[in-house]
Design a protein around this motif. Structure first.
Motif, mmCIF file in Angstrom:
data_model
loop_
_atom_site.group_PDB
_atom_site.id
_atom_site.type_symbol
_atom_site.label_atom_id
_atom_site.label_comp_id
_atom_site.label_asym_id
_atom_site.label_seq_id
_atom_site.Cartn_x
_atom_site.Cartn_y
_atom_site.Cartn_z
ATOM 1 N N TYR A 66 0.835 -1.205 0.000
ATOM 2 C CA TYR A 66 0.000 0.000 0.000
ATOM 3 C C TYR A 66 0.871 1.258 0.000
ATOM 4 N N ILE A 67 1.944 1.243 0.820
ATOM 5 C CA ILE A 67 2.873 2.381 0.868
ATOM 6 C C ILE A 67 3.538 2.571 -0.493
ATOM 7 N N GLU A 68 3.955 1.458 -1.110
ATOM 8 C CA GLU A 68 4.584 1.519 -2.436
ATOM 9 C C GLU A 68 3.654 2.150 -3.460
ATOM 10 N N ALA A 69 2.379 1.770 -3.401
ATOM 11 C CA ALA A 69 1.405 2.293 -4.360
ATOM 12 C C ALA A 69 1.251 3.803 -4.209
ATOM 13 N N LEU A 70 1.237 4.282 -2.958
ATOM 14 C CA LEU A 70 1.149 5.729 -2.717
ATOM 15 C C LEU A 70 2.371 6.452 -3.280
ATOM 16 N N GLN A 71 3.549 5.861 -3.077
ATOM 17 C CA GLN A 71 4.780 6.493 -3.560
ATOM 18 C C GLN A 71 4.832 6.527 -5.081
ATOM 19 N N GLN A 72 4.286 5.508 -5.714
ATOM 20 C CA GLN A 72 4.252 5.496 -7.185
ATOM 21 C C GLN A 72 3.334 6.578 -7.747
ATOM 22 N N GLU A 73 2.400 7.050 -6.903
ATOM 23 C CA GLU A 73 1.539 8.170 -7.292
ATOM 24 C C GLU A 73 2.229 9.522 -7.067
ATOM 25 N N GLY A 74 3.482 9.481 -6.570
ATOM 26 C CA GLY A 74 4.216 10.709 -6.334
ATOM 27 C C GLY A 74 4.065 11.264 -4.934
ATOM 28 N N LYS A 75 3.534 10.457 -4.006
ATOM 29 C CA LYS A 75 3.324 10.913 -2.635
ATOM 30 C C LYS A 75 4.599 10.741 -1.804
ATOM 31 N N ASN A 76 4.824 11.689 -0.882
ATOM 32 C CA ASN A 76 5.866 11.551 0.138
ATOM 33 C C ASN A 76 5.180 11.069 1.414
ATOM 34 N N VAL A 77 5.458 9.820 1.793
ATOM 35 C CA VAL A 77 4.667 9.150 2.826
ATOM 36 C C VAL A 77 5.424 9.049 4.147
ATOM 37 N N MET A 78 4.717 9.402 5.237
ATOM 38 C CA MET A 78 5.229 9.112 6.575
ATOM 39 C C MET A 78 4.357 8.019 7.173
ATOM 40 N N MET A 79 4.994 6.928 7.610
ATOM 41 C CA MET A 79 4.288 5.820 8.238
ATOM 42 C C MET A 79 4.482 5.906 9.739
ATOM 43 N N VAL A 80 3.383 5.857 10.496
ATOM 44 C CA VAL A 80 3.452 5.873 11.958
ATOM 45 C C VAL A 80 2.938 4.527 12.445
ATOM 46 N N GLY A 81 3.818 3.735 13.074
ATOM 47 C CA GLY A 81 3.435 2.394 13.523
ATOM 48 C C GLY A 81 4.082 2.053 14.840
ATOM 49 N N ASP A 82 3.874 0.796 15.282
ATOM 50 C CA ASP A 82 4.430 0.374 16.572
ATOM 51 C C ASP A 82 5.745 -0.384 16.405
ATOM 52 N N GLY A 83 6.198 -0.587 15.165
ATOM 53 C CA GLY A 83 7.501 -1.218 14.940
ATOM 54 C C GLY A 83 7.483 -2.725 14.986
ATOM 55 N N LEU A 84 6.324 -3.339 15.229
ATOM 56 C CA LEU A 84 6.250 -4.795 15.310
ATOM 57 C C LEU A 84 5.806 -5.401 13.980
ATOM 58 N N ASN A 85 4.523 -5.179 13.643
ATOM 59 C CA ASN A 85 4.002 -5.729 12.384
ATOM 60 C C ASN A 85 4.219 -4.780 11.216
ATOM 61 N N ASP A 86 4.852 -3.627 11.487
ATOM 62 C CA ASP A 86 4.949 -2.587 10.469
ATOM 63 C C ASP A 86 6.363 -2.405 9.924
ATOM 64 N N ALA A 87 7.278 -3.330 10.222
ATOM 65 C CA ALA A 87 8.683 -3.129 9.864
ATOM 66 C C ALA A 87 8.864 -2.862 8.373
ATOM 67 N N GLY A 88 8.196 -3.645 7.535
ATOM 68 C CA GLY A 88 8.333 -3.452 6.093
ATOM 69 C C GLY A 88 7.799 -2.116 5.633
ATOM 70 N N ALA A 89 6.624 -1.716 6.153
ATOM 71 C CA ALA A 89 6.021 -0.434 5.784
ATOM 72 C C ALA A 89 6.871 0.729 6.277
ATOM 73 N N LEU A 90 7.432 0.605 7.491
ATOM 74 C CA LEU A 90 8.301 1.657 8.025
ATOM 75 C C LEU A 90 9.544 1.823 7.156
ATOM 76 N N ALA A 91 10.089 0.695 6.686
ATOM 77 C CA ALA A 91 11.289 0.751 5.851
ATOM 78 C C ALA A 91 10.984 1.343 4.482
ATOM 79 N N GLN A 92 9.807 1.035 3.943
ATOM 80 C CA GLN A 92 9.458 1.494 2.606
ATOM 81 C C GLN A 92 9.101 2.977 2.570
#
Length: 803
Positions: A667-693
């Motif tokens: 989902y984060i990748e799709a937003l970035q492909q639309e030209g978005k600058n994305v900040m992900m706010v998570g707890d660091g457990l299940n979100d490691a991939g999204a935080l990295a992307q």
């Protein structure tokens, strides 16, 4: 006899002593051997960075035999495992880009060397190597053979005890002594005193002034000559060139004046110039040291670790409160914050933070475990050997393995301006000198020197790092801890913010829990409590705290499946906790509530229902953010709370449910492909991939010793409502940089205008130069502090009104 220079180290050699190899001259067999090593390993482009960049290898026969002692080696190593050792060595000979290049390519010289990272300012290299292929002694001897002999002493055992470098202070002292005395001896010339002065003492005093000027010229200003010469040899033009040129021109002109009896020259101005420039350098050095200290001191991770008290109770404590001898509880996926001894029977430790390789290493009771490892599997206990080394944790967090490819727009601006600045400055000085030499010789030399000095871009170069460094410090005080200064620039460019739900916009501390299903007896609660003890998921932690206290049990198997649940074997009983799909039970009911299902020995028992409590200030935060950002709630839970969130959150907020970790990343990748600058706010457990992307990954910390190595910042959960303030503050930091750029350029324009017209003396230019740096530093400090206070109070007011 003819003189030649060694191709490797650059030393002058006589014809009779020369060694020739492949039509290249060498001063000794050591330098020739180094060249052969580089050539055999295809590393000869080492010499492309700079002519003769090497150092002469020293004779080390038997010098490092003490490195065969396992006790000494163990004290020197930062990390010690069967196939990976890591050591940091101080190399005094590091001096240029060629050194960095060859040291970071050491793996090409020996297959046993994994990687090397150079800390150029500290002249240190951190080397990872395989002890089965190369010993520490052999590694040190290899470094010596290529001219980089390390300095190893007892202080390597005892921690950081750096020698204080007072050379700059001594140079300032010498320059000030000469400057003061030359001015004192020049009073008769200043006041045009005649009588006895003309006939008896004028010549004597002038030559005395000449000799007093030599120590500042040859000693105090030596750093400028060395830097300028290295720059010229590397075919680059740095700011030291015009400064060195200005000093030399003033000395030559003043010497000619005395010899030809034209006057006393400009020795007072020259010594004053050196003194004030060195004073400015000292101020800049102190400024950077201050920033470094604040960064190190304030950037403790806002994470907690569970400490086991002597009576057996468990309590979360901040990592920097841990002391030697404490007993710690480390759960699945938790970071080991200190070196210690494993007390539990066995453990599997993931040292990817340290080595970059996520291969678990098996440990047994009594083994030493190192800070930076991540516990995998069932809960373990350990005893602390050393208190927390914050700088070591920061180093692990900043490991190149986990760095995102960021580019700093403002650093590029500074580099681009500095690149063209020096040649333009030299051209302007020469043109102005050519113009004035036909009008007034004295003014021509004054103009030439003043231009070279007043237009120093030191303040320009200091603008971005000092502004961002000060902002890092202020954010750290407000419990937002960023990995580096470039994250501030990324935050200023964000236009889309994606929030995880569980553990991010919900709080674990206030969640109401109810149970649905077959009643659980005391034995089953005992099994359940001990299973949950090893899990770090927000729902697991909340349920663990909710259940009554139980005696500890032996967990023989523990497995946590990210985003699904936990499976454990406790005293021979199989316990399964998690989603209905994980337990292969019925699908979620029509109420679609957040649940943790329970299965014991293959029998489904029921589920714990969580009535989520959202963080204080959530509605006000989203309302404020919605005016400037596209907001998304991205959750792994079902959409049972969609209606509640639609009512709480502003219109236009995207709500996306049933997202597994890999789906969040996509989902984060799709937003970035639309030209978005994305900040992900998570707890660091299940979100490691999204935080990295994401462009900026922000991990929320709430008494849990877990965060993703790929996150860019860690935010204390208590500061969640201030996310809007932090983003606005990042934008304001960029405004401060642009404003200070403008002030610095304005200073240069005004200074050059006065210098070109002959209305600026060189000594005045030397005084103005450090003053410009002080002005910039003061401006960015005051502005960054002012913006911090202004936005902070506005945020508090907004939250208060919303409440």
């Amino acid at each position: 006899m003819d003189t030649m220079h060694c191709y490797h180290c650059g030393l002058t050699i006589q014809d009779k002593d020369v060694l020739v190899f492949e039509e290249k001259e060498f001063c000794c067999n050591g330098c020739k051997t180094v060249y052969e090593i580089f050539r055999q390993n295809d590393l000869t482009c080492y010499y492309d960075f700079q002519a003769a960049p090497g150092a002469t290898p020293t004779d080390i026969n038997g010098k490092y035999d003490f490195l065969t002692d396992a006790t000494i080696v163990s004290k020197l190593l930062e990390f010690e495992e069967a196939s990976t050792h890591i050591v940091s060595l101080y190399l005094p000979h590091i001096h240029c880009s060629s050194c960095i290049w060859i040291l970071e390519n050491l793996h090409k010289l020996h297959p046993g060397i994994g990687s090397a990272q150079v800390n150029f300012p500290a002249k240190k290299v951190r080397i990872s190597f395989d002890p089965q292929q190369i010993s520490l002694k052999a590694l040190v001897e290899l470094l010596c053979s290529i001219g980089y002999e390390p300095y190893i002493s007892l202080e390597n055992y005892e921690g950081e005890k750096h020698k204080i470098d007072r050379s700059l202070i001594y140079k300032i002292g010498v320059a000030f002594f000469s400057f003061g005395n030359i001015m004192l001896l020049s009073f008769p010339e200043y006041f045009e005193v005649e009588e006895f002065w003309i006939n008896q003492y004028r010549g004597f005093f002038r030559w005395l002034i000449f000799f007093l000027s030599l120590p500042p010229l040859l000693y105090s200003a030596s750093g400028y000559y060395v830097s300028a010469w290295k720059s010229i040899r590397a075919k680059m033009l740095n700011i030291e060139i015009p400064i060195a040129l200005g000093i030399i021109v003033m000395f030559v002109r003043s010497t000619v004046d005395i010899v030809m009896d034209y006057g006393q020259g400009f020795f007072d101005s020259m010594c004053g110039l050196i003194f004030f420039m060195l004073l400015g350098k000292l101020f800049q050095q102190k400024t950077y040291n201050f920033l470094s200290f604040e960064r190190d001191y304030k950037s403790y991770f806002p994470i907690a670790v569970t400490k086991i008290s002597p009576n057996g109770t468990e309590e979360p404590v901040q990592v920097y409160a841990i002391e030697k001898g404490d007993r710690l509880l480390i759960r699945n996926q938790e970071l080991i914050p200190v070196d210690g001894i494993l007390i539990s029977e066995k453990a599997a430790i993931d040292y990817s933070f340290v080595t970059g390789e996520a291969v678990p290493i098996e440990k047994k009771s009594g083994d030493k475990i190192y800070a930076g490892g991540k516990q995998l599997g069932k809960v373990i206990e350990m005893e602390v050997l050393f208190s927390v080394s914050q700088s070591y944790l920061t180093q692990l967090w900043s490991n190149d393995v986990f760095q995102k490819k960021l580019h700093s727009k403002h650093k590029n601006i500074t580099d681009r301006i500095s690149h063209y600045f020096t040649p333009a400055l030299l051209l302007l000085a020469l043109v102005s000198f050519g113009y004035w030499i036909f009008l007034d010789t004295d003014t021509a030399f004054n103009v030439f020197t003043a231009i070279l000095i007043v237009a120093c871009p030191c303040a320009l170069a200091l603008t971005a790092p000092f502004t961002l460094g000060n902002v890092l410090r202020i954010l750290g005080r407000q419990q937002l801890y960023l990995k580096n200064a470039q994250v501030i620039e990324q935050m200023a460019q964000v236009d889309t913010i994606v929030f995880d739900k569980t553990g991010t916009i919900t709080t674990n501390k206030k969640t109401a829990i109810t149970y649905e299903g077959s009643p659980l007896d005391a034995h089953e609660l005992w099994l359940l409590k001990n299973t949950l003890r090893g899990s770090n998921h927000p729902l697991s932690r909340r349920l663990y705290e909710y259940l009554p206290a139980q005696e500890k049990a032996t967990v023989t198997h523990f497995e946590e499946v990210t985003g699904k649940g936990v499976f454990a074997t406790v005293e021979g009983h199989a316990v399964k906790l998690g989603s209905s799909q994980f337990l292969q039970h019925l699908s979620e009911n029509t109420h679609k509530k957040t649940k943790v299902h329970v299965e014991i020995d293959g029998v489904y028992k029921g589920s714990y229902v969580f009535n989520n409590q959202y963080r204080e200030g959530l509605e006000a935060l989203f309302e404020r953010l919605s005016a400037s950002y596209h907001l998304v709630v991205l959750s792994g839970d079902n959409d049972g709370e969609r209606k509640i969130l639609e009512k709480m959150l502003p219109a236009g907020t995207s709500l996306v449910f049933n997202q597994k970790p890999e789906a969040k990343l996509a989902y984060i990748e799709a937003l970035q492909q639309e030209g978005k600058n994305v900040m992900m706010v998570g707890d660091g457990l299940n979100d490691a991939g999204a935080l990295a992307q994401s462009n900026v990954g922000l991990s929320i910390s709430e008494n849990v010793n877990v965060f993703s190595p790929a996150c860019d910042g860690i935010l204390d959960a208590s500061q969640f409502s201030k996310i809007g303030y932090f983003l606005q503050y990042a934008r304001n930091a960029m405004k401060i940089i642009y404003m200070s750029f403008a002030i610095s350029l304005l200073y240069n324009v005004v200074g050059l205008t006065y210098a070109v017209t002959g209305n600026l003396l060189p000594i005045v230019a030397a005084i103005i130069m450090p003053l410009s740096t002080i002005t910039i530093v003061s401006f960015v400090t005051l502005m960054s502090n002012a913006y911090a206070r202004e936005r902070f109070f506005q945020t508090k007011k907004t939250v208060k009104n919303a409440a």
